[in-house]
Write a protein that holds these residues in place. Structure first.
Motif, PDB file in Angstrom:
ATOM      1  N   UNK A  82       4.371   9.643  -2.441  1.00 11.81           N
ATOM      2  CA  UNK A  82       4.494   8.345  -1.770  1.00 11.81           C
ATOM      3  C   UNK A  82       3.726   8.309  -0.455  1.00 11.81           C
ATOM      4  N   UNK A  83       3.402   9.477   0.087  1.00  9.40           N
ATOM      5  CA  UNK A  83       2.598   9.516   1.313  1.00  9.40           C
ATOM      6  C   UNK A  83       1.190   8.986   1.081  1.00  9.40           C
ATOM      7  N   UNK A  84       0.806   8.830  -0.187  1.00  6.65           N
ATOM      8  CA  UNK A  84      -0.526   8.318  -0.505  1.00  6.65           C
ATOM      9  C   UNK A  84      -0.571   6.797  -0.604  1.00  6.65           C
ATOM     10  N   UNK A  85       0.568   6.136  -0.410  1.00  7.72           N
ATOM     11  CA  UNK A  85       0.558   4.674  -0.423  1.00  7.72           C
ATOM     12  C   UNK A  85      -0.402   4.152   0.649  1.00  7.72           C
ATOM     13  N   UNK A  86      -1.128   3.089   0.369  1.00  8.65           N
ATOM     14  CA  UNK A  86      -2.116   2.587   1.333  1.00  8.65           C
ATOM     15  C   UNK A  86      -1.517   2.293   2.709  1.00  8.65           C
ATOM     16  N   UNK A  87      -2.160   2.825   3.737  1.00  8.38           N
ATOM     17  CA  UNK A  87      -1.826   2.538   5.145  1.00  8.38           C
ATOM     18  C   UNK A  87      -0.401   2.905   5.533  1.00  8.38           C
ATOM     19  N   UNK A  88       0.238   3.809   4.822  1.00  9.33           N
ATOM     20  CA  UNK A  88       1.647   4.085   5.111  1.00  9.33           C
ATOM     21  C   UNK A  88       1.833   4.675   6.510  1.00  9.33           C
ATOM     22  N   UNK A  89       0.911   5.528   6.953  1.00 10.87           N
ATOM     23  CA  UNK A  89       1.053   6.124   8.280  1.00 10.87           C
ATOM     24  C   UNK A  89       0.864   5.078   9.377  1.00 10.87           C
ATOM     25  N   UNK A  90      -0.099   4.176   9.185  1.00 11.88           N
ATOM     26  CA  UNK A  90      -0.308   3.113  10.172  1.00 11.88           C
ATOM     27  C   UNK A  90       0.915   2.210  10.262  1.00 11.88           C
ATOM     28  N   UNK A  91       1.502   1.902   9.122  1.00 12.48           N
ATOM     29  CA  UNK A  91       2.684   1.043   9.109  1.00 12.48           C
ATOM     30  C   UNK A  91       3.863   1.735   9.786  1.00 12.48           C
ATOM     31  N   UNK A  92       3.998   3.031   9.557  1.00 14.67           N
ATOM     32  CA  UNK A  92       5.073   3.787  10.207  1.00 14.67           C
ATOM     33  C   UNK A  92       4.879   3.805  11.717  1.00 14.67           C
ATOM     34  N   UNK A  93       3.649   4.078  12.142  1.00 16.96           N
ATOM     35  CA  UNK A  93       3.365   4.140  13.578  1.00 16.96           C
ATOM     36  C   UNK A  93       3.640   2.802  14.263  1.00 16.96           C
ATOM     37  N   UNK A  94       3.437   1.714  13.524  1.00 18.97           N
ATOM     38  CA  UNK A  94       3.674   0.382  14.086  1.00 18.97           C
ATOM     39  C   UNK A  94       5.133  -0.045  13.963  1.00 18.97           C
ATOM     40  N   UNK A  95       5.965   0.821  13.391  1.00 15.54           N
ATOM     41  CA  UNK A  95       7.376   0.497  13.225  1.00 15.54           C
ATOM     42  C   UNK A  95       7.654  -0.513  12.138  1.00 15.54           C
TER      43      UNK A  95
END
Length: 225
Positions: A186-199
């Motif tokens: 699931x870590x490969x979902x598009x932009x998941x890290x950016x979305x997490x960082x933005x809350x």
């Protein structure tokens, strides 16, 4: 399995020559490559590392074999990729439009309507989710039929019971979802890290900002998953 079948399976395993010590090293490596690629090609689901290890010698590195196979496939329209905890043949993204043209419809590729795709995407990013939480995110009621269709497709399954009153079922994605869409995790979902960082993947925080969402969640009835 009957005793006779077990004995046959055991004898077949013993007869299968993993080590290939009678072959020169180059020919041995080539045969291992062929075995691994053949099994991956024939499988409808991703093939695990453990399964592939049964095909080769004890000291053989599956990762290095896969690297060599992928190098040979570099000019081909397909590749071997690591998805859902295993290895699988996949056509390259550059040929997606050609495949869609041949199938004559995007829906033939995924089998999902836009509404179903929206529900699935929401579950993927915010799982585990109850049906009421899903409805709050999407802004309209998500029917039991919609959930059933995604379950039937193998993309979602019942997750842990929610700690909310009534302990309703939650829904989560499956390994079949990862495999179908080409994700290893699931870590490969598009932009998941950016979305997490933005809350933007904080489920509780987002639901709290949707008028009436938490009231609906608290009133959710127990569901059968």
């Amino acid at each position: 399995m009957a005793l006779g079948d077990q004995e046959k399976t055991s004898r077949a395993a013993e007869a299968f020559d993993r080590e290939l010590l009678d072959l020169p090293s180059t020919a041995r490596w080539r045969e291992w490559m062929n075995r691994v690629e053949a099994v991956i090609f024939a499988a409808s689901d991703p093939v695990s590392l453990e399964m592939l290890q049964r095909l080769v010698g004890r000291d053989c590195s599956i990762e290095l074999l896969i690297e060599d196979i992928r190098e040979e496939l570099r000019t081909r329209p397909y590749d071997i990729v690591h998805v859902a905890g295993g290895f699988q043949h996949r056509t390259r993204p550059a040929y997606a439009s050609a495949i869609r043209a041949a199938s004559d419809a995007d829906e033939a590729m995924t089998g999902l309507s836009p509404a179903q795709a929206l529900v699935l995407m929401t579950i993927a990013y915010f799982q585990p989710l109850t049906r009421t939480e899903l409805s709050a995110f999407i802004g309209r009621e998500v029917s039991r039929d919609a959930i059933a269709q995604l379950r039937h497709a193998g993309f979602i399954t019942s997750g842990p019971r929610s700690p909310q009153p009534g302990a309703p079922y939650t829904y989560i994605t499956t390994d079949a979802f990862l495999s179908h869409f080409g994700f290893e995790t699931l870590r490969d979902l598009p932009d998941i890290e950016k979305l997490e960082d933005a809350g933007l993947l904080d489920k509780e925080k987002l639901l709290a900002n949707i008028p009436g969402a938490m009231d609906a969640v608290h009133e959710e009835e127990d569901e059968i998953g």
